[in-house]
Design a protein around this motif. Structure first.
Motif, PDB file in Angstrom:
ATOM      1  N   MET A 179      18.963   7.655 -30.055  1.00 30.94           N
ATOM      2  CA  MET A 179      18.473   6.411 -29.475  1.00 30.94           C
ATOM      3  C   MET A 179      17.265   6.720 -28.596  1.00 30.94           C
ATOM      4  O   MET A 179      17.383   7.432 -27.594  1.00 30.94           O
ATOM      5  N   LEU A 180      16.117   6.218 -28.971  1.00 34.08           N
ATOM      6  CA  LEU A 180      14.891   6.563 -28.263  1.00 34.08           C
ATOM      7  C   LEU A 180      14.705   5.776 -26.964  1.00 34.08           C
ATOM      8  O   LEU A 180      14.122   6.283 -26.002  1.00 34.08           O
ATOM      9  N   ILE A 181      15.150   4.538 -26.943  1.00 31.44           N
ATOM     10  CA  ILE A 181      15.025   3.726 -25.732  1.00 31.44           C
ATOM     11  C   ILE A 181      16.323   3.859 -24.945  1.00 31.44           C
ATOM     12  O   ILE A 181      17.381   3.427 -25.395  1.00 31.44           O
ATOM     13  N   PRO A 182      16.277   4.482 -23.762  1.00 25.04           N
ATOM     14  CA  PRO A 182      17.520   4.683 -23.009  1.00 25.04           C
ATOM     15  C   PRO A 182      18.084   3.376 -22.477  1.00 25.04           C
ATOM     16  O   PRO A 182      17.358   2.417 -22.211  1.00 25.04           O
ATOM     17  N   LYS A 183      19.399   3.365 -22.301  1.00 29.15           N
ATOM     18  CA  LYS A 183      20.054   2.188 -21.736  1.00 29.15           C
ATOM     19  C   LYS A 183      19.570   1.975 -20.308  1.00 29.15           C
ATOM     20  O   LYS A 183      19.443   2.912 -19.526  1.00 29.15           O
ATOM     21  N   ALA A 189      16.590   0.740 -19.578  1.00 26.08           N
ATOM     22  CA  ALA A 189      15.151   0.993 -19.507  1.00 26.08           C
ATOM     23  C   ALA A 189      14.345  -0.284 -19.329  1.00 26.08           C
ATOM     24  O   ALA A 189      14.668  -1.331 -19.893  1.00 26.08           O
ATOM     25  N   LYS A 246      10.180   3.255 -19.078  1.00 27.61           N
ATOM     26  CA  LYS A 246      10.776   4.254 -19.962  1.00 27.61           C
ATOM     27  C   LYS A 246      10.382   4.053 -21.424  1.00 27.61           C
ATOM     28  O   LYS A 246      10.905   4.717 -22.319  1.00 27.61           O
ATOM     29  N   GLY A 247       9.468   3.139 -21.666  1.00 21.09           N
ATOM     30  CA  GLY A 247       8.986   2.896 -23.021  1.00 21.09           C
ATOM     31  C   GLY A 247       7.780   1.978 -22.961  1.00 21.09           C
ATOM     32  O   GLY A 247       7.545   1.299 -21.968  1.00 21.09           O
ATOM     33  N   TYR A 296      17.375  -1.822 -33.225  1.00 22.71           N
ATOM     34  CA  TYR A 296      17.421  -2.696 -32.058  1.00 22.71           C
ATOM     35  C   TYR A 296      17.162  -4.131 -32.513  1.00 22.71           C
ATOM     36  O   TYR A 296      16.404  -4.359 -33.460  1.00 22.71           O
ATOM     37  N   PRO A 307      22.073  -1.922 -29.907  1.00 21.35           N
ATOM     38  CA  PRO A 307      21.409  -2.309 -28.664  1.00 21.35           C
ATOM     39  C   PRO A 307      20.640  -3.625 -28.805  1.00 21.35           C
ATOM     40  O   PRO A 307      19.871  -3.815 -29.749  1.00 21.35           O
ATOM     41  N   HIS A 326      20.435  -3.965 -23.308  1.00 21.63           N
ATOM     42  CA  HIS A 326      20.272  -2.510 -23.351  1.00 21.63           C
ATOM     43  C   HIS A 326      18.992  -2.107 -22.633  1.00 21.63           C
ATOM     44  O   HIS A 326      18.936  -1.099 -21.929  1.00 21.63           O
ATOM     45  N   ALA A 327      17.947  -2.917 -22.801  1.00 19.39           N
ATOM     46  CA  ALA A 327      16.641  -2.695 -22.174  1.00 19.39           C
ATOM     47  C   ALA A 327      15.963  -4.046 -22.045  1.00 19.39           C
ATOM     48  O   ALA A 327      16.386  -5.031 -22.657  1.00 19.39           O
TER      49      ALA A 327
END
Length: 226
Positions: free
Chosen positions: A1-5, A7, A39-40, A142, A177, A199-200
């Motif tokens: 998972m590239l986008i952290p929870k 974020a 974070k993204g 996502y 997510p 999630h983000a």
């Protein structure tokens, strides 16, 4: 998972009529966002994505806006658009995953090709719960509320702030997510999105568009001083 929870993702985009249009400004904006704790990054087009990739290791949600008066879908409508932004450095490919007509592959085939041929994760912009369910079934990584208020079916939602009800419904219905995006213009709204299970959260204009931010302040000033 590239986008952290948990974020915050910052959308660094500027249209051609914006003084900040272009890769030099957008790469600087991405650096500023990262320094602030993002974070993204979400970015549009080969040139901007490549410039941003050169200055940050943050995950990039890349999109390719292709305007065509014949079709309402303009966010990465076809596989060739996805392939170009993947080559430019996008880690995740953002697509319009609504049920509207497009000049490209059907959503299910587009998602499958991005996953299998490009080896990239898919960020599905949707406007309804049914579209979110479909995107998940097709293999999206996502699902995001990005397009709620921007399709004919959901136009009435646009003036009501973020679609938190859709966010909650997606979180309850899907095991993947769910990302909150669209009209999140205050920190309190971002916090509310996380409270409801996001999630983000993606924020664009409220952070990266000084012209629109200025207009908001000017409207307040004008209302105070008629």
């Amino acid at each position: 998972m590239l986008i952290p929870k948990g974020a915050l993702v910052v959308s660094c985009q500027a249209r051609a009529d914006n003084p900040l249009h272009g890769p030099v400004y957008m790469s600087a904006m991405a650096q500023a966002a990262e320094a602030g704790g993002a974070k993204g990054i979400r970015a549009n087009g080969v040139e901007d994505i490549a410039a941003i990739r050169a200055v940050t290791a943050l995950p990039i949600i890349g999109i390719s806006k292709v305007w065509d008066d014949r079709f309402p879908v303009y966010i990465t409508p076809g596989f060739e658009d996805a392939a170009r932004i993947a080559k430019a450095g996008a880690d995740i490919i953002g697509i319009d995953a609504t049920a509207r007509p497009r000049d490209g592959e059907p959503v299910e085939r587009l998602i499958a090709r991005i996953r299998s041929e490009l080896g990239k994760e898919v960020f599905a912009d949707i406007s309804t719960l049914d579209e979110g369910r479909a995107a998940h079934a097709y293999g999206a990584t996502y699902v995001a509320t990005t397009l709620s208020g921007y399709t004919e079916e959901t136009a009435s939602r646009r003036g009501e702030g973020p679609d938190l009800e859709l966010l909650e419904a997606l979180v309850a219905a899907l095991p993947i997510p769910v990302v909150a995006e669209g009209r999140f213009d205050t920190p309190d709204l971002v916090a509310e999105a996380f409270k409801r299970g996001a999630h983000a959260v993606v924020v664009g204009t409220a952070i990266t568009n000084p012209r629109e931010i200025t207009k908001k302040f000017v409207r307040a000033a004008d209302a105070r001083n008629p």
